[in-house]
Structures are given as structure tokens and as C-alpha cells.
Design a protein around this motif. Sequence first.
Motif, mmCIF file in Angstrom:
data_model
loop_
_atom_site.group_PDB
_atom_site.id
_atom_site.type_symbol
_atom_site.label_atom_id
_atom_site.label_comp_id
_atom_site.label_asym_id
_atom_site.label_seq_id
_atom_site.Cartn_x
_atom_site.Cartn_y
_atom_site.Cartn_z
ATOM 1 N N HIS A 112 0.855 -1.179 0.000
ATOM 2 C CA HIS A 112 0.000 0.000 0.000
ATOM 3 C C HIS A 112 0.886 1.223 0.000
ATOM 4 O O HIS A 112 2.002 1.194 0.524
ATOM 5 C CB HIS A 112 -0.904 0.007 1.241
ATOM 6 N N ALA A 149 -7.506 0.937 -1.675
ATOM 7 C CA ALA A 149 -6.266 0.184 -1.847
ATOM 8 C C ALA A 149 -5.878 0.107 -3.329
ATOM 9 O O ALA A 149 -6.738 -0.091 -4.175
ATOM 10 C CB ALA A 149 -6.430 -1.221 -1.282
ATOM 11 N N PRO A 150 -4.615 0.393 -3.606
ATOM 12 C CA PRO A 150 -3.456 0.434 -2.716
ATOM 13 C C PRO A 150 -3.190 1.792 -2.077
ATOM 14 O O PRO A 150 -2.174 1.967 -1.399
ATOM 15 C CB PRO A 150 -2.299 0.065 -3.640
#
Length: 195
Positions: A112, A149-150
Motif C-alpha cells: 500500500h 487500496a493500494p
Amino acid sequence: MTWTPREPMLSAPVPGPELRSGWAAEPKWDGFRALVSVDAGRVVPRSRRGTEMLPALPEIGAGAAQLPDAPALDGELVVWDTAGRLAFEQLQNRLQRRGARAARTAAEWPAHFVAFDLLRLSGTDTTGWPYRRRRASLESVFAARRLSAPWVLCPSTTDPDTVREWLTCASIGMEGGLFKRLDSVYEPAVRGWRK
């Protein structure tokens, strides 16, 4: 036009976690510092020293479609384990993988990007803006684009009690706090941030 990355802003240590008036604080992550830019739909994550890292991080490349046109972000690449702790060793392993191995590892240990500063927005250099304006614009990008996400928005606060609470999170991999003057521009040559 392709963005030429700036040298990242660095910080100087301070003896205590006191949040002074006119400053904001953010958690300091146990990850890998990176700058991410997007030009003509192509995302380029770079290390602090300028090395391109996309071959090791296919999920960051896949997340480019969420971002607005021509941004540049400063932040930290992190990997969380299943218990919600930062797993720096897994991130290090990720950065050594390429091709099919990188894709398999991304599925098991996804990276992330925790964004904590905005260096460019829609092709406009924002480094001359004060931190409070860059931060407000970064928050607006996350809200307007509904980034997920990420992409992770780094928390920021001007509340000393929140800073003290963050400092109790060492067990999940936080390394402390980072302090930024609300009126400061992004000046890599000056160690204007405090940690």
C-alpha cells in the motif's frame, strides 16, 4: 510532459513528541519512502534515491486508474500482515521480486502507498504551497476520487492528545511521529520536518 521528481523532504530528530502551535503531526510508518507520479496514465513509483520500483509492485501500477491526471505524491510503501501490523521484512522481500514472482507475492503480501504529501496536482507543481494547502488538496483528492487500496491517506492532526495516542502504537509498527509546520513549503534542501 514527464515529471522530474524532486529530492524528497527529510526530517531532523527532536527529543520529545510535543506538538507545537502552528505545526501538524502524522504517524511515522515503518516502510519504504517513495514518490509516486502518474504521467499519461503510467504510474511511476520511485525510491527516495530515484530508482523506479514498478516491476516489483504491480498492484501500485494497477491502482493508477484511481488517481487524477498528472499527480505526484510523497509517501511510504508499507505491507501489513494478517494481524494488522506493519511487516517491513515482507516489504523488503517484495522489492526483490519481478514478473510472475512479483504478481504472486502481490497477491499474498499486497503493498500500500500511504500518501502524506502532494507535490503535483493536475500537472501543477504544489511544492511552493504551504503544507496546510497541500494537505487540504491531498484530502480533497482522496475524497473526490474515493481512493482505496493500494492508496491510503496518512492521518494528520493538530491535536497533541492524538499524537500521544499514536505513540502507543509501536506494537503495530509505527516508528513515532513526524511534525510539519502548517505554513512550510516543500524544501528538500532544508530539513524542515521533525521526527
